[in-house]
Design a protein around this motif. Structure first.
Motif, mmCIF file in Angstrom:
data_model
loop_
_atom_site.group_PDB
_atom_site.id
_atom_site.type_symbol
_atom_site.label_atom_id
_atom_site.label_comp_id
_atom_site.label_asym_id
_atom_site.label_seq_id
_atom_site.Cartn_x
_atom_site.Cartn_y
_atom_site.Cartn_z
ATOM 1 N N UNK A 201 0.969 -1.412 0.010
ATOM 2 C CA UNK A 201 0.221 0.110 -0.002
ATOM 3 C C UNK A 201 0.771 1.249 -0.026
ATOM 4 N N UNK A 202 1.874 1.146 0.920
ATOM 5 C CA UNK A 202 2.875 2.400 0.844
ATOM 6 C C UNK A 202 3.379 2.516 -0.478
ATOM 7 N N UNK A 203 3.739 1.649 -0.728
ATOM 8 C CA UNK A 203 4.862 1.787 -2.240
ATOM 9 C C UNK A 203 3.955 2.220 -3.383
ATOM 10 N N UNK A 204 2.686 1.623 -3.455
ATOM 11 C CA UNK A 204 1.782 2.083 -4.373
ATOM 12 C C UNK A 204 1.369 3.815 -4.256
ATOM 13 N N UNK A 205 1.069 3.903 -2.851
ATOM 14 C CA UNK A 205 0.834 5.533 -2.703
ATOM 15 C C UNK A 205 1.921 6.136 -3.018
ATOM 16 N N UNK A 206 3.039 5.881 -2.501
ATOM 17 C CA UNK A 206 4.425 6.667 -3.256
ATOM 18 C C UNK A 206 4.617 6.816 -4.661
ATOM 19 N N UNK A 207 4.264 5.592 -5.453
ATOM 20 C CA UNK A 207 4.572 5.755 -6.780
ATOM 21 C C UNK A 207 3.351 6.758 -7.426
ATOM 22 N N UNK A 208 2.004 6.331 -6.777
ATOM 23 C CA UNK A 208 0.940 7.547 -7.240
ATOM 24 C C UNK A 208 1.198 8.840 -7.257
ATOM 25 N N UNK A 209 1.980 9.181 -6.034
ATOM 26 C CA UNK A 209 2.337 10.575 -5.474
ATOM 27 C C UNK A 209 3.351 11.178 -6.639
ATOM 28 N N UNK A 210 4.348 10.266 -7.029
ATOM 29 C CA UNK A 210 5.651 10.628 -7.782
ATOM 30 C C UNK A 210 5.138 10.983 -9.295
ATOM 31 N N UNK A 211 4.047 9.777 -9.660
ATOM 32 C CA UNK A 211 3.580 9.898 -10.984
ATOM 33 C C UNK A 211 2.892 11.270 -11.176
ATOM 34 N N UNK A 212 2.089 11.560 -10.112
ATOM 35 C CA UNK A 212 1.044 12.753 -10.248
ATOM 36 C C UNK A 212 1.956 14.034 -10.314
#
Lengths: 154, 369
Positions: free
Chosen positions: B356-367
């Protein structure tokens, strides 16, 4: 060329003896107080792994050396015999301590007077209990027995 | 066509030599490392007499591994009377073969052009140093590693022995439990690199991050993932602290109690080969594969790369394997309930939180890009 081939065929026994000598998996069958002394042999200070004899396999099928450590009573004797029969050849036996060698101080109706009454024994370690150095000496003696092929058990 | 065959054959040869050689070497490393940790000398008496000159070569006890192997080959081959003979003989191979198979998917070098070194026989061909370059490599590795369980269960069942059966039941429950955490621990890295292909992952780990301070390796991107993977993989491999299936003090030798000689050695050897495979997967996912940090030597010495890549990969794998052996000799064994509690109530939730943390982090980076 031919001579070299003959040399290698005659060396088969020596090669097998070499392998068996340096790869002795012990099966400690501990029945009595000598077990304390066996623990000190198995400890860091006396390091039987130097001789390749420190990987205990607790399944008789996989072990090479049956170490009977301590008094064998008449009730325990069939169990030792069964463990010995379960072991896969080649196999060797060490009688560890005065009781396993001859019954020791227990000269009575309950104790087996020597392990060699039921199974062939290769090396006897006297002492009550034996010093760890004696055990290491016994392992070296067993190795030379394996090398020369005079063991009774193979 | 023939050139392809030759190259694949050379790769397979390298893989076999590396896997089996390293597994044999690790038996020696295990003895010597444990001896060093306990302040002992360790195996050092086994010698080889060099013919003609009477010199005894000891080589730090390296020959003890040879003596062990030869002794096990010459030991009595025992089959219990009431055992299922076919399954009894089949089981060690079902444990051993998947371990070998898994290595086919590990890339141990980049793309090579043999034409430059070996001439026109390989004209115009480029090969990736990997036996089976498959797109879904990560998935197939997980799938193949699941087959080992069947072999362990068969070994316990076919032996017709109470302790074997108990050991195999323990092994089955443990391996299936930790398989879940193992799969989930690799998922964050798949998300991070954006691919299931192992070679793409290694390429993604080239370069550096944080202004060139750290190499962009998976272990620095997500250290928790690396720890979860190594823990779950050790449990899959049934080694201490997770050696419940063969706990000597409780069930003799577990699922391979009735095996003797070379068949027992196959189980032990599979264990060591699996250490190597775990290290290989760890190196590919977390340690940048066959590349060195900070220095792109393949660009500087394109001809040497064909030798340097496998060498660097080998050294990295060896170091990770040594670390696993270090862990094995420092920790005590879990109790059976502790083992399952640890797996289901701690490691699995941790892996899920990690995803979950990694997915959220990746989503933020892509955003924010």
């Amino acid at each position: 060329m031919m001579k070299g081939f003959e040399y290698f065929t005659t060396q088969k026994d020596e090669l097998l003896a070499w392998a068996r000598k340096f790869s002795i998996f012990p099966y400690p069958f501990v029945t009595a107080c000598c077990g304390m002394e066996f623990m000190s042999v198995a400890s860091t200070l006396y390091d039987t792994d130097r001789f390749g004899a420190a990987l205990p396999r607790f399944s008789p099928r996989q072990s090479d050396l049956l170490m009977v450590v301590g008094t064998v009573s008449h009730k325990q004797a069939p169990i030792v015999k069964k463990i010995y029969d379960q072991m896969c050849s080649p196999k060797w036996v060490i009688a560890f301590g005065a009781c396993a060698v001859s019954g020791g101080v227990y000269q009575n109706y309950a104790t087996l007077k020597g392990l060699d009454k039921i199974i062939p024994v290769d090396v006897y370690i006297p002492g009550c209990p034996p010093r760890p150095e004696t055990v290491i000496d016994a392992i070296i003696k067993l190795q030379s027995k394996i090398e020369t092929g005079v063991s009774k058990n193979v | 066509m023939i050139a392809d065959l030759v190259v694949t054959f050379v790769f397979i040869l390298f893989a076999m030599v590396m896997l089996l050689g390293l597994a044999t070497l690790l038996t020696w490393v295990e003895r010597k490392l444990s001896a060093m940790m306990a302040d002992r000398i360790g195996a050092n008496r086994c010698y080889v007499k060099i013919p003609l000159i009477n010199v005894k070569l000891i080589a730090l006890g390296l020959f003890h591994a040879m003596a062990d192997g030869l002794k096990m080959m010459s030991k009595e081959r025992f089959i219990p009377k009431d055992a299922d003979k076919f399954l009894f003989l089949l089981a060690p191979w079902i444990v051993f073969a998947p371990v070998l198979l898994m290595f086919a998917l590990i890339p141990f070098g980049g793309i090579i052009y043999p034409e430059k070194i070996f001439g026109s026989f390989f004209a115009g061909k480029a090969y990736l140093m990997q036996i089976a370059p498959l797109d879904g490599g990560a998935l197939i590795i997980l799938a193949i590693s699941g087959i080992c369980i069947i072999g362990v269960v068969l070994a316990g069942w076919a032996s017709n022995n109470k302790y074997s059966l108990l050991g195999s039941i323990r092994a089955a429950s443990q391996m299936i439990s930790y398989e879940v955490a193992l799969g989930l621990s690799l998922l964050p890295m798949v998300l991070t690199y954006g691919s299931l292909d192992l070679h793409t992952m290694i390429v993604a780990q080239q370069g550096s991050m944080l202004g060139g301070v750290l190499p962009a390796w998976g272990i620095f991107l997500s250290p928790l993932t690396a720890i979860i993977y190594l823990t779950a993989a050790t449990a899959e491999n049934k080694r201490i602290p997770f050696d419940i299936p063969e706990a000597e003090s409780e069930i003799i030798a577990g699922f391979f109690t009735e095996y003797s000689g070379m068949r027992m050695a196959l189980f032990m050897f599979a264990e060591f080969a699996e250490i190597v495979i775990i290290s290989c997967v760890f190196v590919v996912f977390f340690l940048g594969g066959y590349n060195l940090p900070y220095w792109d030597f393949a660009g500087s010495f394109p001809r040497l790369a064909i030798v340097l890549w496998p060498t660097i990969f080998f050294i990295k794998v060896f170091i990770v394997s040594c670390f696993q052996i270090l862990v094995r000799w420092s920790l005590p064994r879990f109790r059976y309930d502790q083992l399952l509690t640890f797996g289901w109530k701690f490691l699995l939730p941790l892996a899920m939180v990690n995803i979950t943390v990694v997915t959220l982090f990746l989503w933020l980076v892509q955003k924010h890009q």
